[in-house]
Design an enzyme around this catalytic site. Structure first.
Site, PDB file in Angstrom:
ATOM      1  N   CYS A 163     -69.103 -47.491 -58.453  1.00 58.63           N
ATOM      2  CA  CYS A 163     -67.715 -47.840 -58.128  1.00 58.63           C
ATOM      3  C   CYS A 163     -67.567 -49.275 -57.624  1.00 58.63           C
ATOM      4  CB  CYS A 163     -67.182 -46.860 -57.099  1.00 58.63           C
ATOM      5  SG  CYS A 163     -67.674 -45.164 -57.427  1.00 58.63           S
ATOM      6  N   HIS A 301     -60.248 -48.996 -51.229  1.00 55.76           N
ATOM      7  CA  HIS A 301     -61.009 -48.256 -52.232  1.00 55.76           C
ATOM      8  C   HIS A 301     -60.489 -46.819 -52.281  1.00 55.76           C
ATOM      9  CE1 HIS A 301     -64.226 -47.053 -54.827  1.00 55.76           C
ATOM     10  NE2 HIS A 301     -64.687 -46.172 -53.969  1.00 55.76           N
ATOM     11  N   HIS A 335     -59.967 -42.442 -60.392  1.00 61.83           N
ATOM     12  CA  HIS A 335     -61.030 -43.410 -60.133  1.00 61.83           C
ATOM     13  C   HIS A 335     -61.595 -43.883 -61.471  1.00 61.83           C
ATOM     14  CE1 HIS A 335     -64.194 -45.598 -58.505  1.00 61.83           C
ATOM     15  NE2 HIS A 335     -64.603 -44.792 -57.543  1.00 61.83           N
TER      16      HIS A 335
END
Lengths: 410, 86
Positions: A163, A301, A335
């Site tokens: 990520c 995030h 995501h």
């Protein structure tokens, strides 16, 4: 050290192709998440939601180049073309040796790996394996394919940090230009959806499983009812350029990158750690030579996991207090993994230039444990001079970028 | 399988794999100059033919002589005849 600016952006998102569609959809508060019936058929997989890319035409890319590309490289190529086009860069720039690539993905193509092993394990042989399979599986598949089709002869870097991948890619590209090693860098990340991505989080009890019948209600960053990550796919690309070069070319400057930090968190390979996140943001601020009070917005995030959102909100509260606006775009997009840093950074650039803050979608009831920061709950008008973008990855890889609005006389 | 059926299957398989127009599938077409295939494509061409005709040809020396689509037609027709004799 040279100053570094953003002069082009490209996006392939679960909304479709193009930065304008991407930003307009975010501002409109649209969810990109759908339920997938094929996920329900996988034994043991409890999360059946994802954000998939539709409405793109891979045949925009000639077969000779497309044959070595899996979906992620196709997404990255389309996004790179858009970024180059906006920046006014040509094939000549690509071939100059002054333009490099920093594009990564979480892994090589899982789908191509699956197809290889389907054949290999059923035949115990290699005779049905096509010549281009390896080029889809290798970890630098996106970067290599992009360089091939665009005729890029500069540096090629392919960071892989789940990520944090594209946040790092932008950061490393920023440093390469700052140090004078390249004049232009195509930076970002890409990932293609495969059920194993959702499975990886579900095994860790970190995938969203309660909203399979109501996909647009998940993920839910900072919300009391959040229950985990929703995996998506796409590619985000930013064209970075030295300020000197951008001024010389007379091109429109979208934003300036002024700080970057990435740190390793050895406390746990899976669990986020407030202290490490705090340290990462502090280092990015130091690199930018800014005080916390000079940051006008934080693009979090925040993926919608129980622990991650708490750790990030506590770290933000410790550095910035409870007045600086914070939102996460995962509620809209899910995501997008290796693409998330660059896609969300592109959205942040647009927020700065349009003078607005996009709220966290699905944030209906703020979790008490995340209530120590100032959440953006609805579309706000705002003058943002400087902002910070966070990305934190499994494996304990944290990263933060600081960008600021560019004004000609600054 | 008649010779014409073999030729049709070759042409269809190659056109589909390499996204070529059917009208380009002429016997005299050079694989490299006219159909614009390259060394990677030739590896895949063998895979495609092996799958279509359920035979193994990768190690055949005569493959190296193939230059045109017509060469492939003749090669496969001969190979099928050879296999039928066995």
């Amino acid at each position: 050290m040279r100053r570094v600016v953003i002069t082009g952006m490209g996006a392939v998102s679960p909304y479709g192709k193009g930065v304008d569609l991407f930003i307009d959809s975010l501002i409109a508060g649209k969810s990109a998440i759908t339920s997938l019936s094929e996920l329900a058929e996988i034994e043991g997989l409890r999360s059946w939601v994802a954000g998939l890319v539709n409405d793109i035409d891979p045949k925009e890319i000639p077969r000779k180049y497309r044959r070595s590309m899996s979906k992620m490289s196709i997404y990255a190529t389309l996004a790179c073309r858009e970024a180059l086009n906006q920046a006014g860069l040509t094939a000549e720039h690509c071939a100059s040796g002054h333009l490099g690539v920093a594009i990564g993905s979480t892994t090589g193509s899982t789908q191509a790996t699956q197809e290889f092993f389907d054949s290999f394990l059923s035949t115990r042989g290699l005779e049905q394996v096509k010549s281009t399979v390896f080029f889809k599986i290798m970890n630098h598949s996106c970067a290599a394919n992009v360089s091939q089709i665009l005729g890029i002869t500069g540096r090629t870097l392919s960071p892989s940090a789940a990520c944090s991948t594209s946040c790092q890619a932008v950061g490393y590209g920023y440093e390469m230009i700052a140090f004078g090693k390249q004049d232009f860098m195509l930076c970002g990340g890409a990932d293609e959806y495969h059920p194993l991505a959702t499975g990886a989080f579900d095994i860790l009890n970190a995938a969203s499983i309660k909203f399979n019948d109501h996909p647009s209600r998940t993920p839910r960053p900072f919300d009391y009812e959040r229950d985990g990550v929703v995996c998506s796919e796409g590619s985000g690309i930013l064209l970075l350029e030295s300020l000197e070069s951008a001024q010389k070319r007379g091109v429109n400057i979208l934003c300036e990158i002024i700080g970057f930090a990435t740190v390793s968190d050895p406390s746990n390979i899976a669990n986020p750690d407030k202290a490490s996140i705090t340290r990462c943001m502090q280092l990015a601020l130091k690199d930018a030579n800014l005080e916390p009070s000079e940051i006008d917005y934080i693009n979090a995030h925040a993926t919608g996991t129980i622990q991650g959102d708490i750790a990030e909100s506590e770290a933000i509260a410790e550095i910035f207090g409870s007045k600086t606006p914070v939102s996460s775009l995962k509620g809209h997009l899910g995501h997008t993994m290796a693409a998330s840093g660059a896609l969300e950074l592109a959205a942040l650039v647009e927020m700065i230039n349009r003078g607005c803050l996009i709220p966290s979608l699905n944030l209906e009831n703020i979790d008490d444990a995340c209530s120590n920061i100032r959440h953006v709950r609805e579309l706000e008008t705002a003058s943002i001079k400087a902002a910070i973008k966070n990305n934190f990855a499994l494996g304990g890889i944290n990263s933060s970028l600081v960008i600021r609005r560019y004004k000609k006389d600054d | 399988m008649t010779d014409q059926q073999i030729i049709d299957l070759i042409n269809t398989s190659i056109a589909e794999e390499f996204e070529l127009p059917e009208e380009n599938m002429k016997p005299e077409a050079s694989l490299f100059d006219d159909l614009e295939l390259d060394s990677l494509d030739i590896v895949d061409l063998v895979v495609v033919l092996e799958k279509a005709f359920q035979f193994k040809i990768r190690e055949e020396d005569s493959i190296q002589e193939i230059r045109t689509l017509g060469d492939i037609h003749r090669f496969v027709i001969n190979k099928k005849k050879e296999l039928n004799k066995q």
